[in-house]
Design a protein around this motif. Structure first.
Motif, PDB file in Angstrom:
ATOM      1  N   CYS A   1      40.860  40.018  48.384  1.00 53.02           N
ATOM      2  CA  CYS A   1      39.569  39.889  47.706  1.00 53.02           C
ATOM      3  C   CYS A   1      38.400  39.549  48.619  1.00 53.02           C
ATOM      4  CB  CYS A   1      39.676  38.824  46.617  1.00 53.02           C
ATOM      5  SG  CYS A   1      40.700  39.333  45.230  1.00 53.02           S
ATOM      6  N   PHE A   2      38.657  39.335  49.902  1.00 52.33           N
ATOM      7  CA  PHE A   2      37.582  38.968  50.822  1.00 52.33           C
ATOM      8  C   PHE A   2      37.527  39.888  52.033  1.00 52.33           C
ATOM      9  CE2 PHE A   2      39.026  35.270  48.468  1.00 52.33           C
ATOM     10  CZ  PHE A   2      37.830  34.825  47.901  1.00 52.33           C
ATOM     11  N   SER A   3      38.676  40.161  52.612  1.00 51.63           N
ATOM     12  CA  SER A   3      38.744  41.105  53.721  1.00 51.63           C
ATOM     13  C   SER A   3      40.130  41.732  53.729  1.00 51.63           C
ATOM     14  CB  SER A   3      38.459  40.417  55.062  1.00 51.63           C
ATOM     15  OG  SER A   3      39.514  39.520  55.385  1.00 51.63           O
ATOM     16  N   CYS A   4      40.293  42.779  54.524  1.00 50.00           N
ATOM     17  CA  CYS A   4      41.543  43.529  54.550  1.00 50.00           C
ATOM     18  C   CYS A   4      41.853  43.924  55.988  1.00 50.00           C
ATOM     19  CB  CYS A   4      41.402  44.779  53.673  1.00 50.00           C
ATOM     20  SG  CYS A   4      42.740  45.972  53.832  1.00 50.00           S
ATOM     21  N   PRO A   5      43.101  43.837  56.422  1.00 47.58           N
ATOM     22  CA  PRO A   5      43.435  44.222  57.799  1.00 47.58           C
ATOM     23  C   PRO A   5      43.225  45.709  58.067  1.00 47.58           C
ATOM     24  CG  PRO A   5      45.433  43.790  56.542  1.00 47.58           C
ATOM     25  CD  PRO A   5      44.286  43.341  55.700  1.00 47.58           C
ATOM     26  N   TYR A   6      43.133  46.505  57.012  1.00 52.03           N
ATOM     27  CA  TYR A   6      42.966  47.955  57.173  1.00 52.03           C
ATOM     28  C   TYR A   6      41.517  48.406  56.964  1.00 52.03           C
ATOM     29  CZ  TYR A   6      47.956  47.425  56.301  1.00 52.03           C
ATOM     30  OH  TYR A   6      49.258  47.011  56.346  1.00 52.03           O
ATOM     31  N   GLU A   7      40.797  47.735  56.049  1.00 50.22           N
ATOM     32  CA  GLU A   7      39.457  48.191  55.684  1.00 50.22           C
ATOM     33  C   GLU A   7      38.341  47.248  56.127  1.00 50.22           C
ATOM     34  OE1 GLU A   7      39.154  49.195  51.546  1.00 50.22           O
ATOM     35  OE2 GLU A   7      40.853  50.587  51.617  1.00 50.22           O
ATOM     36  N   GLY A   8      38.708  46.073  56.616  1.00 46.39           N
ATOM     37  CA  GLY A   8      37.673  45.112  57.002  1.00 46.39           C
ATOM     38  C   GLY A   8      37.137  44.373  55.793  1.00 46.39           C
ATOM     39  N   VAL A   9      35.833  44.166  55.770  1.00 42.00           N
ATOM     40  CA  VAL A   9      35.196  43.391  54.698  1.00 42.00           C
ATOM     41  C   VAL A   9      35.374  44.092  53.352  1.00 42.00           C
ATOM     42  CG1 VAL A   9      33.014  42.486  53.812  1.00 42.00           C
ATOM     43  CG2 VAL A   9      33.520  42.365  56.262  1.00 42.00           C
ATOM     44  N   ILE A  10      35.763  43.324  52.340  1.00 41.66           N
ATOM     45  CA  ILE A  10      35.901  43.835  50.976  1.00 41.66           C
ATOM     46  C   ILE A  10      34.669  43.418  50.178  1.00 41.66           C
ATOM     47  CG2 ILE A  10      37.252  43.682  48.839  1.00 41.66           C
ATOM     48  CD1 ILE A  10      38.635  45.229  51.079  1.00 41.66           C
ATOM     49  N   SER A  11      34.034  44.386  49.530  1.00 38.97           N
ATOM     50  CA  SER A  11      32.809  44.098  48.786  1.00 38.97           C
ATOM     51  C   SER A  11      33.112  43.441  47.444  1.00 38.97           C
ATOM     52  CB  SER A  11      32.027  45.392  48.543  1.00 38.97           C
ATOM     53  OG  SER A  11      32.693  46.201  47.586  1.00 38.97           O
ATOM     54  N   TYR A  12      32.099  42.796  46.893  1.00 40.35           N
ATOM     55  CA  TYR A  12      32.253  42.199  45.562  1.00 40.35           C
ATOM     56  C   TYR A  12      32.589  43.266  44.529  1.00 40.35           C
ATOM     57  CZ  TYR A  12      31.277  39.953  41.135  1.00 40.35           C
ATOM     58  OH  TYR A  12      31.393  39.486  39.850  1.00 40.35           O
ATOM     59  N   ASP A  13      31.960  44.425  44.634  1.00 38.23           N
ATOM     60  CA  ASP A  13      32.195  45.483  43.648  1.00 38.23           C
ATOM     61  C   ASP A  13      33.644  45.954  43.658  1.00 38.23           C
ATOM     62  OD1 ASP A  13      29.632  45.432  42.692  1.00 38.23           O
ATOM     63  OD2 ASP A  13      28.918  47.085  43.941  1.00 38.23           O
ATOM     64  N   GLN A  14      34.282  45.953  44.832  1.00 34.26           N
ATOM     65  CA  GLN A  14      35.698  46.338  44.891  1.00 34.26           C
ATOM     66  C   GLN A  14      36.564  45.344  44.103  1.00 34.26           C
ATOM     67  OE1 GLN A  14      35.381  46.823  49.384  1.00 34.26           O
ATOM     68  NE2 GLN A  14      37.116  48.184  48.990  1.00 34.26           N
TER      69      GLN A  14
ATOM     70  N   LYS B   1      35.881  45.631  40.215  1.00 33.35           N
ATOM     71  CA  LYS B   1      36.526  46.771  39.558  1.00 33.35           C
ATOM     72  C   LYS B   1      37.880  46.379  38.981  1.00 33.35           C
ATOM     73  CE  LYS B   1      38.516  51.354  40.464  1.00 33.35           C
ATOM     74  NZ  LYS B   1      38.641  52.484  41.406  1.00 33.35           N
ATOM     75  N   VAL B   2      38.692  45.682  39.776  1.00 31.97           N
ATOM     76  CA  VAL B   2      40.021  45.288  39.314  1.00 31.97           C
ATOM     77  C   VAL B   2      39.917  44.180  38.270  1.00 31.97           C
ATOM     78  CG1 VAL B   2      42.296  44.453  40.006  1.00 31.97           C
ATOM     79  CG2 VAL B   2      40.998  45.945  41.538  1.00 31.97           C
ATOM     80  N   VAL B   3      39.072  43.189  38.545  1.00 36.78           N
ATOM     81  CA  VAL B   3      38.901  42.083  37.608  1.00 36.78           C
ATOM     82  C   VAL B   3      38.434  42.605  36.248  1.00 36.78           C
ATOM     83  CG1 VAL B   3      37.526  40.024  37.095  1.00 36.78           C
ATOM     84  CG2 VAL B   3      38.493  40.332  39.369  1.00 36.78           C
ATOM     85  N   SER B   4      37.476  43.526  36.244  1.00 41.29           N
ATOM     86  CA  SER B   4      36.949  44.079  34.990  1.00 41.29           C
ATOM     87  C   SER B   4      38.056  44.714  34.161  1.00 41.29           C
ATOM     88  CB  SER B   4      35.864  45.123  35.277  1.00 41.29           C
ATOM     89  OG  SER B   4      34.751  44.548  35.906  1.00 41.29           O
ATOM     90  N   HIS B   5      38.933  45.448  34.829  1.00 40.21           N
ATOM     91  CA  HIS B   5      40.041  46.095  34.114  1.00 40.21           C
ATOM     92  C   HIS B   5      40.981  45.042  33.527  1.00 40.21           C
ATOM     93  CE1 HIS B   5      42.528  49.699  33.319  1.00 40.21           C
ATOM     94  NE2 HIS B   5      43.530  48.831  33.388  1.00 40.21           N
ATOM     95  N   PHE B   6      41.291  44.031  34.310  1.00 37.15           N
ATOM     96  CA  PHE B   6      42.152  42.955  33.814  1.00 37.15           C
ATOM     97  C   PHE B   6      41.525  42.272  32.595  1.00 37.15           C
ATOM     98  CE2 PHE B   6      44.496  41.895  38.069  1.00 37.15           C
ATOM     99  CZ  PHE B   6      45.242  43.063  37.933  1.00 37.15           C
TER     100      PHE B   6
ATOM    101  N   GLU C   1      30.027  33.930  36.901  1.00 33.27           N
ATOM    102  CA  GLU C   1      28.806  34.346  36.197  1.00 33.27           C
ATOM    103  C   GLU C   1      29.046  35.631  35.401  1.00 33.27           C
ATOM    104  OE1 GLU C   1      25.887  34.744  39.223  1.00 33.27           O
ATOM    105  OE2 GLU C   1      25.482  32.576  39.356  1.00 33.27           O
ATOM    106  N   ASP C   2      29.767  36.576  36.002  1.00 30.78           N
ATOM    107  CA  ASP C   2      29.996  37.868  35.356  1.00 30.78           C
ATOM    108  C   ASP C   2      31.093  37.809  34.298  1.00 30.78           C
ATOM    109  OD1 ASP C   2      28.034  38.990  36.910  1.00 30.78           O
ATOM    110  OD2 ASP C   2      29.397  39.991  38.311  1.00 30.78           O
ATOM    111  N   PHE C   3      32.043  36.881  34.461  1.00 28.75           N
ATOM    112  CA  PHE C   3      33.171  36.787  33.534  1.00 28.75           C
ATOM    113  C   PHE C   3      33.387  35.325  33.114  1.00 28.75           C
ATOM    114  CE2 PHE C   3      33.935  40.214  36.611  1.00 28.75           C
ATOM    115  CZ  PHE C   3      34.017  41.314  35.762  1.00 28.75           C
ATOM    116  N   PRO C   4      32.428  34.763  32.383  1.00 25.59           N
ATOM    117  CA  PRO C   4      32.479  33.324  32.072  1.00 25.59           C
ATOM    118  C   PRO C   4      33.645  32.925  31.176  1.00 25.59           C
ATOM    119  CG  PRO C   4      30.740  34.414  30.819  1.00 25.59           C
ATOM    120  CD  PRO C   4      31.233  35.412  31.822  1.00 25.59           C
ATOM    121  N   GLN C   5      34.234  33.887  30.477  1.00 27.30           N
ATOM    122  CA  GLN C   5      35.331  33.570  29.560  1.00 27.30           C
ATOM    123  C   GLN C   5      36.687  33.535  30.235  1.00 27.30           C
ATOM    124  OE1 GLN C   5      34.051  36.499  30.181  1.00 27.30           O
ATOM    125  NE2 GLN C   5      35.130  38.203  29.205  1.00 27.30           N
TER     126      GLN C   5
END
Length: 284
Positions: A144-157, A160-165, A196-200
């Motif tokens: 959720c913060f960085s990745c050994p393959y992709e580097g910095v992970i954005s908030y939007d990435q 996307k998963v959190v929203s689906h959950f 802030e985006d998912f207060p519940q």
């Protein structure tokens, strides 16, 4: 600064902690470890994973560990990475399941050989089935913060998963610093935005101590309003599909820090020390 009266610690050592160990730990030793952890009065323990033993041999005794956990009357989690695993968990009377999806596309494909979209599609079916059985559902979001393959992970990435959950009704979401590269600034900002985006939604912090920043990162997450954290006895752990990732933050270090700050966990430190000492005998 924000200092809550109480923090919940979820012990993940018997599953996430042991999964990457190359020497198989006998079922009997695992059960002894779980018994010792239960004595600490930790509220929940992640005790098993129904992942295929070819992928993670250490978890080959999942059925035995779950049966033992049920017999002991424990509040426990079992990892169910796919539909087949979920059915096995249901057959073995698991009441709390965990599923995981990476925020990094590359990591997700290396970890479970699927795209994020493919994983989320399967999760939709799994959540429906789990709700039919009235199971508690935890969603893990990895990298959720960085990745050994992709580097910095954005908030939007991550979003996307959190929203689906959230859309499909998970009960809590664990946000993972899977390779242990996060720092307190990004942790604070990311959790603040998520809340802030998912207060519940109840968020859980899951930190690895690769750079020795797990404890500061926990403090940063607390300041953002997080009040549940995963931890692993004696710092056991590491992801087998994340190069360089070292152990989870040690339960005894987290509990000690919180107690010194006057924050209750309900965990007995003396019994926790006994469990930690036993861990040192597991690989002899």
């Amino acid at each position: 600064m924000h200092f809550p009266k109480q923090i919940e610690i979820i012990e993940v050592g018997p599953r996430d902690g042991l999964q990457n160990e190359p020497i198989f730990v006998s079922t009997e030793k695992k059960q002894t470890l779980v018994k010792l952890l239960a004595k600490t009065r930790v509220k929940r323990i992640e005790t098993a994973s129904f992942i295929h033993p070819n992928a993670v041999p250490q978890m080959a005794d999942a059925k035995e560990m779950v049966r033992f956990s049920v017999e002991q009357g424990l509040s426990f989690l079992a990892l169910t990475p796919n539909k087949k695993a979920l059915e096995l968990a249901i057959q073995n009377h698991v009441s709390q399941i965990a599923v995981f999806v990476g925020a990094s596309e590359t990591f997700n494909q290396k970890n479970i050989r699927r795209t994020i979209d493919e994983s989320l599609a399967e999760c939709t079916e799994m959540f429906m089935r789990a709700k039919e059985e009235q199971l508690f559902i935890r969603g893990y979001v990895s990298m959720c913060f960085s990745c050994p393959y992709e580097g910095v992970i954005s908030y939007d990435q991550v979003k996307k998963v959190v929203s689906h959950f959230v859309q499909h009704g998970v009960d809590e979401i664990s946000i993972g610093d899977t390779n242990g590269q996060a720092n307190p600034k990004i942790v604070y900002e990311r959790f603040l935005k998520l809340r802030e985006d998912f207060p519940q939604i109840i968020f859980v912090g899951h930190f690895h101590d690769t750079n020795g920043l797990a404890l500061p990162n926990i403090l940063a997450a607390i300041q953002a309003g997080v009040e549940r954290f995963d931890a692993s006895i004696s710092g056991l752990g590491g992801c087998p599909f994340s190069p360089g990732a070292t152990g989870n933050v040690a339960t005894e270090k987290v509990v000690s820090m919180l107690h010194q700050m006057g924050i209750e966990t309900g965990i007995d430190e003396r019994n926790l020390a006994e469990a930690s000492a036993f861990v040192k005998t597991l690989f002899k």
